[in-house]
Write a protein that holds these residues in place. Structure first.
Motif, PDB file in Angstrom:
ATOM      1  N   TYR A   1       8.300   9.295 -11.556  1.00 42.92           N
ATOM      2  CA  TYR A   1       8.018   8.538 -10.456  1.00 42.92           C
ATOM      3  C   TYR A   1       6.843   9.592  -9.534  1.00 42.92           C
ATOM      4  O   TYR A   1       5.847   9.299  -8.894  1.00 42.92           O
ATOM      5  CB  TYR A   1       8.884   8.070  -9.405  1.00 42.92           C
ATOM      6  CG  TYR A   1       8.474   7.256  -8.246  1.00 42.92           C
ATOM      7  CD1 TYR A   1       7.748   6.012  -8.332  1.00 42.92           C
ATOM      8  CD2 TYR A   1       8.663   8.002  -7.034  1.00 42.92           C
ATOM      9  CE1 TYR A   1       7.286   5.434  -7.112  1.00 42.92           C
ATOM     10  CE2 TYR A   1       7.978   7.323  -5.844  1.00 42.92           C
ATOM     11  CZ  TYR A   1       7.458   6.083  -6.051  1.00 42.92           C
ATOM     12  OH  TYR A   1       6.985   5.415  -4.870  1.00 42.92           O
ATOM     13  N   LEU A   2       7.639  10.898  -9.147  1.00 42.95           N
ATOM     14  CA  LEU A   2       6.482  11.708  -8.553  1.00 42.95           C
ATOM     15  C   LEU A   2       5.157  12.301  -9.144  1.00 42.95           C
ATOM     16  O   LEU A   2       4.134  12.397  -8.548  1.00 42.95           O
ATOM     17  CB  LEU A   2       7.826  13.166  -8.308  1.00 42.95           C
ATOM     18  CG  LEU A   2       8.778  12.885  -7.382  1.00 42.95           C
ATOM     19  CD1 LEU A   2       9.699  14.259  -7.467  1.00 42.95           C
ATOM     20  CD2 LEU A   2       8.358  12.971  -5.957  1.00 42.95           C
ATOM     21  N   MET A   3       5.460  12.448 -10.424  1.00 41.91           N
ATOM     22  CA  MET A   3       4.275  12.686 -11.253  1.00 41.91           C
ATOM     23  C   MET A   3       3.212  11.420 -11.192  1.00 41.91           C
ATOM     24  O   MET A   3       2.030  11.684 -11.275  1.00 41.91           O
ATOM     25  CB  MET A   3       4.568  13.185 -12.664  1.00 41.91           C
ATOM     26  CG  MET A   3       5.297  14.318 -12.877  1.00 41.91           C
ATOM     27  SD  MET A   3       4.186  15.477 -12.059  1.00 41.91           S
ATOM     28  CE  MET A   3       3.008  15.798 -13.262  1.00 41.91           C
ATOM     29  N   LYS A   4       3.743  10.163 -11.298  1.00 41.43           N
ATOM     30  CA  LYS A   4       2.814   9.060 -11.133  1.00 41.43           C
ATOM     31  C   LYS A   4       2.123   9.065  -9.579  1.00 41.43           C
ATOM     32  O   LYS A   4       0.843   8.756  -9.559  1.00 41.43           O
ATOM     33  CB  LYS A   4       3.735   7.777 -11.014  1.00 41.43           C
ATOM     34  CG  LYS A   4       3.924   7.318 -12.692  1.00 41.43           C
ATOM     35  CD  LYS A   4       4.513   6.201 -12.831  1.00 41.43           C
ATOM     36  CE  LYS A   4       4.480   5.423 -14.065  1.00 41.43           C
ATOM     37  NZ  LYS A   4       3.235   5.288 -14.871  1.00 41.43           N
TER      38      LYS A   4
ATOM     39  N   LEU B   1       7.611   8.483   0.378  1.00 42.98           N
ATOM     40  CA  LEU B   1       6.882   8.408  -0.864  1.00 42.98           C
ATOM     41  C   LEU B   1       7.185   6.891  -1.496  1.00 42.98           C
ATOM     42  O   LEU B   1       6.422   6.612  -2.362  1.00 42.98           O
ATOM     43  CB  LEU B   1       7.310   9.507  -1.760  1.00 42.98           C
ATOM     44  CG  LEU B   1       6.993  10.918  -1.417  1.00 42.98           C
ATOM     45  CD1 LEU B   1       7.517  11.977  -2.391  1.00 42.98           C
ATOM     46  CD2 LEU B   1       5.674  10.868  -1.197  1.00 42.98           C
ATOM     47  N   LEU B   2       7.975   5.993  -0.838  1.00 45.46           N
ATOM     48  CA  LEU B   2       8.430   4.936  -1.549  1.00 45.46           C
ATOM     49  C   LEU B   2       7.580   3.805  -0.878  1.00 45.46           C
ATOM     50  O   LEU B   2       7.742   2.644  -1.211  1.00 45.46           O
ATOM     51  CB  LEU B   2       9.792   4.626  -1.460  1.00 45.46           C
ATOM     52  CG  LEU B   2      10.997   5.471  -2.004  1.00 45.46           C
ATOM     53  CD1 LEU B   2      12.222   5.236  -1.682  1.00 45.46           C
ATOM     54  CD2 LEU B   2      10.669   5.310  -3.608  1.00 45.46           C
TER      55      LEU B   2
ATOM     56  N   GLN C   1       0.930  -1.271  -0.117  1.00 44.33           N
ATOM     57  CA  GLN C   1       0.026  -0.003  -0.069  1.00 44.33           C
ATOM     58  C   GLN C   1       0.779   1.267   0.041  1.00 44.33           C
ATOM     59  O   GLN C   1       1.763   1.579   0.853  1.00 44.33           O
ATOM     60  CB  GLN C   1      -0.940   0.181   1.395  1.00 44.33           C
ATOM     61  CG  GLN C   1      -1.792  -1.259   1.244  1.00 44.33           C
ATOM     62  CD  GLN C   1      -2.955  -0.920   2.109  1.00 44.33           C
ATOM     63  OE1 GLN C   1      -3.267   0.238   2.517  1.00 44.33           O
ATOM     64  NE2 GLN C   1      -3.503  -1.897   2.771  1.00 44.33           N
ATOM     65  N   ASP C   2       0.485   2.206  -0.807  1.00 43.90           N
ATOM     66  CA  ASP C   2       1.259   3.241  -1.023  1.00 43.90           C
ATOM     67  C   ASP C   2       0.589   4.326   0.008  1.00 43.90           C
ATOM     68  O   ASP C   2      -0.111   4.212   0.695  1.00 43.90           O
ATOM     69  CB  ASP C   2       1.325   3.970  -2.432  1.00 43.90           C
ATOM     70  CG  ASP C   2       0.187   4.279  -2.870  1.00 43.90           C
ATOM     71  OD1 ASP C   2      -0.938   4.401  -2.099  1.00 43.90           O
ATOM     72  OD2 ASP C   2      -0.061   4.588  -4.200  1.00 43.90           O
ATOM     73  N   VAL C   3       1.232   5.550  -0.128  1.00 42.06           N
ATOM     74  CA  VAL C   3       0.948   6.360   0.856  1.00 42.06           C
ATOM     75  C   VAL C   3      -0.579   6.957   0.673  1.00 42.06           C
ATOM     76  O   VAL C   3      -1.342   7.231   1.635  1.00 42.06           O
ATOM     77  CB  VAL C   3       1.954   7.957   0.823  1.00 42.06           C
ATOM     78  CG1 VAL C   3       1.775   8.529  -0.347  1.00 42.06           C
ATOM     79  CG2 VAL C   3       1.692   8.796   1.984  1.00 42.06           C
TER      80      VAL C   3
END
Length: 339
Positions: free
Chosen positions: A267-270, A181-182, A50-52
């Motif tokens: 990655y930040l834009m994703k 963010l990872l 699960q991401d943030v």
């Protein structure tokens, strides 16, 4: 993940507020990051995969939507800062006669390409890019080792300890503090117990590479010179001169370093795209092009020149540190209580 954590150090280096004592600050920051990774590993173990945004989505509505918005804006701002920094570097070093808007547009086209593809395309491409990037970092360090001047590191603690601690805070926040963010990436739902070893290995590797970059800058340029240069690592790399092939190795290496900036921004834009989809049920491919165009426009308007980027970097670590550590602690407490 390693490229994401240490990618910002490839050209601008770490904070050199403490001048020749900056390596002590980076060492403190790396140790703090490895310890902090244990908290992130615990979150990954409790909620593997699960991401943030998924984690924040389990919060009550009154706090969920504000946090979604803050993290989305944060990721978008970091992507713009990254591409503007590297576009400024390319403009100053290699393409001085090219308008910076063209460089930004081309970079955003590359970001749009990854936004239009599945996540695994970005991950595989970054894996292939990491091999030459790490090789170049180690090669430069070895080639320049004969020119290192150890006396540039002395006297130790020449500045007061406040500068060393402030420098450590800046290095923790940018770029190492973005480790939260990872979440969702450094974990395996099938093997949640491996989260701890994965987080420690990733943060330790990124920290060691960052230390090599800082030592190269300090041992060749000195702390005072490194603190006033916009791109100290590129300047120290340009001192390599081993025959004709290596006479301009910094130009060759900067191409791979610029590639790491594109991967970091993509990655930040994703993550930004996921944040927008948390509010609206939008097709990720449908919003890819508008997001890339918005990124290009924001980077050009918000940061008018390279000096404005570095002025922003002086205050950003203190603005971002609350989000970088406050939000993961909040998520950790929530996950522990839920379990």
């Amino acid at each position: 993940s390693v490229l994401f954590l240490m990618g910002a150090n490839l050209l601008i280096g770490c904070s050199y507020r403490a001048e020749q004592d900056s390596w002590i600050s980076v060492l403190i920051a790396v140790a703090a990051l490895v310890l902090w990774s244990l908290v992130l590993a615990r979150i990954s173990k409790l909620c593997p995969g699960q991401d943030v945004f998924s984690l924040v989505g389990q919060f009550p509505k009154w706090i969920r939507y504000p946090l979604w918005g803050i993290v989305t804006i944060y990721c978008f701002d970091q992507a713009a800062l990254t591409i503007r920094t590297y576009a400024g570097f390319v403009h100053l070093v290699t393409l001085q006669n090219t308008d910076i808007l063209i460089i930004l547009a081309l970079t955003c086209c590359a970001v749009w390409f990854f936004l239009n593809r599945e996540d695994r395309v970005l991950y595989r491409f970054s894996y292939l890019s990491a091999i030459p990037i790490v090789f170049i970092i180690l090669l430069l360090f070895c080639l320049l080792s004969s020119r290192f001047r150890v006396e540039t590191l002395f006297p130790i603690f020449y500045n007061n300890t406040n500068d060393v601690l402030l420098c450590a805070v800046e290095n923790v926040s940018f770029p190492l503090g973005n480790a939260f963010l990872l979440l969702g990436l450094i974990s395996n739902p099938d093997h949640p117990k491996k989260a701890k070893s994965l987080w420690i290995s990733v943060t330790a590797t990124a920290g060691i590479l960052s230390l090599l970059i800082v030592f190269q800058d300090l041992l060749l340029l000195g702390g005072r010179t490194a603190s006033v240069l916009d791109f100290p690592y590129n300047f120290s790399s340009s001192l390599v001169n081993v025959g004709d092939f290596f006479s301009r190795i910094e130009v060759f290496s900067s191409l791979f370093f610029f590639l790491s900036a594109i991967l970091r921004s993509a990655y930040l834009m994703k993550l930004t795209s996921r944040g927008i989809r948390s509010f609206f049920s939008a097709n990720p491919k449908a919003i890819a092009l508008p997001l890339a165009a918005l990124l290009c426009g924001y980077a050009a308007i918000a940061f008018k020149n390279t000096n404005s980027v570095f002025n922003y970097l002086e205050v950003f670590p203190y603005l971002a540190i609350l989000l970088q550590f406050g939000l993961p602690i909040l998520i950790w407490i929530f996950c522990e209580r839920r379990n």
